[in-house]
Design a protein around this motif. Sequence first.
Motif, short mmCIF file in Angstrom:
data_model
loop_
_atom_site.label_atom_id
_atom_site.label_comp_id
_atom_site.label_asym_id
_atom_site.label_seq_id
_atom_site.Cartn_x
_atom_site.Cartn_y
_atom_site.Cartn_z
N GLU A 14 -2.72 3.85 -3.33
CA GLU A 14 -2.77 2.99 -4.38
C GLU A 14 -2.09 1.70 -3.76
N TYR A 15 -2.54 0.64 -4.39
CA TYR A 15 -2.06 -0.81 -3.79
C TYR A 15 -1.52 -1.55 -5.03
N TYR A 39 1.00 -1.49 0.08
CA TYR A 39 -0.11 0.01 -0.14
C TYR A 39 0.98 1.36 0.05
N SER A 40 0.38 2.25 -0.72
CA SER A 40 1.12 3.54 -0.75
C SER A 40 0.12 4.74 -0.69
N PRO A 41 0.36 5.51 0.65
CA PRO A 41 1.44 5.60 1.50
C PRO A 41 1.16 4.31 2.51
N THR A 42 2.11 3.70 2.92
CA THR A 42 2.07 2.78 4.07
C THR A 42 1.47 2.90 5.06
N GLU A 43 1.17 4.03 5.70
CA GLU A 43 0.67 4.47 6.86
C GLU A 43 -0.86 4.77 6.72
N ILE A 44 -1.26 4.64 5.46
CA ILE A 44 -2.83 4.62 5.07
C ILE A 44 -3.59 3.49 5.97
N VAL A 45 -2.86 2.53 6.19
CA VAL A 45 -3.59 1.25 6.47
C VAL A 45 -3.10 0.56 7.81
N LYS A 92 -1.55 -17.55 4.50
CA LYS A 92 -1.28 -16.21 5.49
C LYS A 92 -2.79 -15.34 5.31
N VAL A 93 -3.37 -14.98 6.30
CA VAL A 93 -4.31 -14.06 6.41
C VAL A 93 -4.14 -12.75 7.03
N GLU A 94 -4.49 -11.64 6.60
CA GLU A 94 -4.36 -10.50 7.00
C GLU A 94 -5.74 -9.54 7.03
N THR A 95 -6.06 -8.87 8.06
CA THR A 95 -7.24 -7.81 8.09
C THR A 95 -6.45 -6.70 7.95
N VAL A 96 -7.25 -5.76 6.93
CA VAL A 96 -6.62 -4.31 6.58
C VAL A 96 -7.76 -3.29 6.75
N GLN A 97 -7.31 -2.43 7.49
CA GLN A 97 -8.27 -1.27 7.84
C GLN A 97 -7.55 0.11 7.40
N VAL A 98 -8.35 0.53 6.50
CA VAL A 98 -7.84 1.77 5.93
C VAL A 98 -8.14 3.10 7.03
N LYS A 99 -7.28 3.91 7.27
CA LYS A 99 -7.31 4.69 8.59
C LYS A 99 -7.67 6.18 8.21
N GLY A 131 1.49 -15.16 -9.89
CA GLY A 131 2.22 -14.54 -10.89
C GLY A 131 1.56 -13.36 -11.54
N HIS A 132 0.48 -13.04 -11.36
CA HIS A 132 -0.39 -12.20 -11.93
C HIS A 132 -0.26 -10.70 -11.38
N ASP A 133 -0.33 -9.46 -12.22
CA ASP A 133 0.09 -8.41 -11.73
C ASP A 133 -1.72 -7.81 -11.51
N PHE A 134 -1.36 -7.17 -10.17
CA PHE A 134 -2.76 -6.49 -9.62
C PHE A 134 -2.39 -5.17 -9.15
N TYR A 135 -3.25 -4.23 -9.73
CA TYR A 135 -2.79 -2.55 -9.12
C TYR A 135 -4.24 -2.05 -8.95
N GLY A 136 -4.16 -1.20 -7.90
CA GLY A 136 -5.65 -0.26 -7.85
C GLY A 136 -5.39 1.04 -7.07
N SER A 137 -6.09 1.99 -7.49
CA SER A 137 -5.88 3.19 -6.82
C SER A 137 -7.48 3.68 -6.59
N GLN A 138 -7.48 4.64 -5.33
CA GLN A 138 -9.01 5.19 -5.24
C GLN A 138 -8.80 6.26 -4.08
N LYS A 139 -9.67 7.18 -4.22
CA LYS A 139 -10.12 8.10 -3.20
C LYS A 139 -11.29 7.52 -2.50
N PRO A 140 -10.98 7.09 -1.23
CA PRO A 140 -12.04 6.10 -0.57
C PRO A 140 -13.36 6.92 -0.10
#
Length: 319
Positions: free
Chosen positions: A66-67, A36-42, A53-60, A112-121
């Motif tokens: 972007e990710y 995630y960029s910026p890293t401190e957003i989550v 491996k399982v992770e929970t992610v919360q946008v702050k 092996g697949h590329d994944f990209y996203g961006s957003q204004k939440p």
Amino acid sequence: MIAERTIIVANSVERRVQMLSSRADAQAETGSVIAYSPTEIVRRHFETWPGLKVETVQVKRRTSFEYRFRAPCHLLIAAELSEREHGETLLEGLPRSNQRILTHKLTFVPAGHDFYGSQKPRTLARTINIYIDPQGPLTDPELRFGEIEFKPRLFFYDRNLWETALNLKVQVENRNLMHRQYGEALGVLLAHDLVRINGNADPLSTSADRGGLAGWQQRRLAEYIEEHVSDDIPLAALAQLVQLSPYHLCRSFKRSFGMPPRKYHATRRIERAKQLLAERELPITTIALAVGFGETSSFTAAFHRLTGQAPSRYRRDLD
């Protein structure tokens, strides 16, 4: 007799503390995850099982971010809450998407697949990210999971996968070695459901019913669990012990013992705790560690769940 029992319990506690330390060290290694960029957003929390491996992610905060992700493992994303004012998502092999309402949507990114996203939440998003090793030890050899060419899937829904993701989230938020086998069992189900939605025939779902365990298998499993009742016993280890796949072990174990492996293990821990509670000199905190709990509160909750009483009340009623 009491002195001998105390020494046994002390050794068990020491082994338990060492195991908890080793587990903490293993969890510090996150490996390949979404960047995630910026890293401190989550805010991120994770838990690991063999090959999973399982992770929970919360946008702050509601600022643009972007990710990106590309790794030799599969990725399943479950969006519990996600809405964006604007943004885009690109998953290799699929058209670009500008979909804004992503809540209750799943995304599958093959290894092996590329994944990209961006957003204004628009909302403070919450997601569950599940990373699956194609060669992980929990996948059945008959399934040939590592040989399957999985298709990318963007913003879809599948009830079984969704429920499994939510159950795995509970394991991340309530870290307790009592539930390690449950997490592994969920990983087994996850692999089979991914094969199903990919359109591949699942040979294990149509194979002949193997029924319950043979007598020697029941004895070996019962003895092993009794000897390691305070330890974290991987599901794969139990399966190997009786020469079964994790998938068939789960099914056959329940038919033979009347409950899944994790519940049987939990029941035996509480029975061992009852024996130790009869030793008045042993503090309840020491007993909790001796039977596999990292803290007294989780021991008390598990004891009450299975007996209807707190450990202290049970000990008083022994008089």
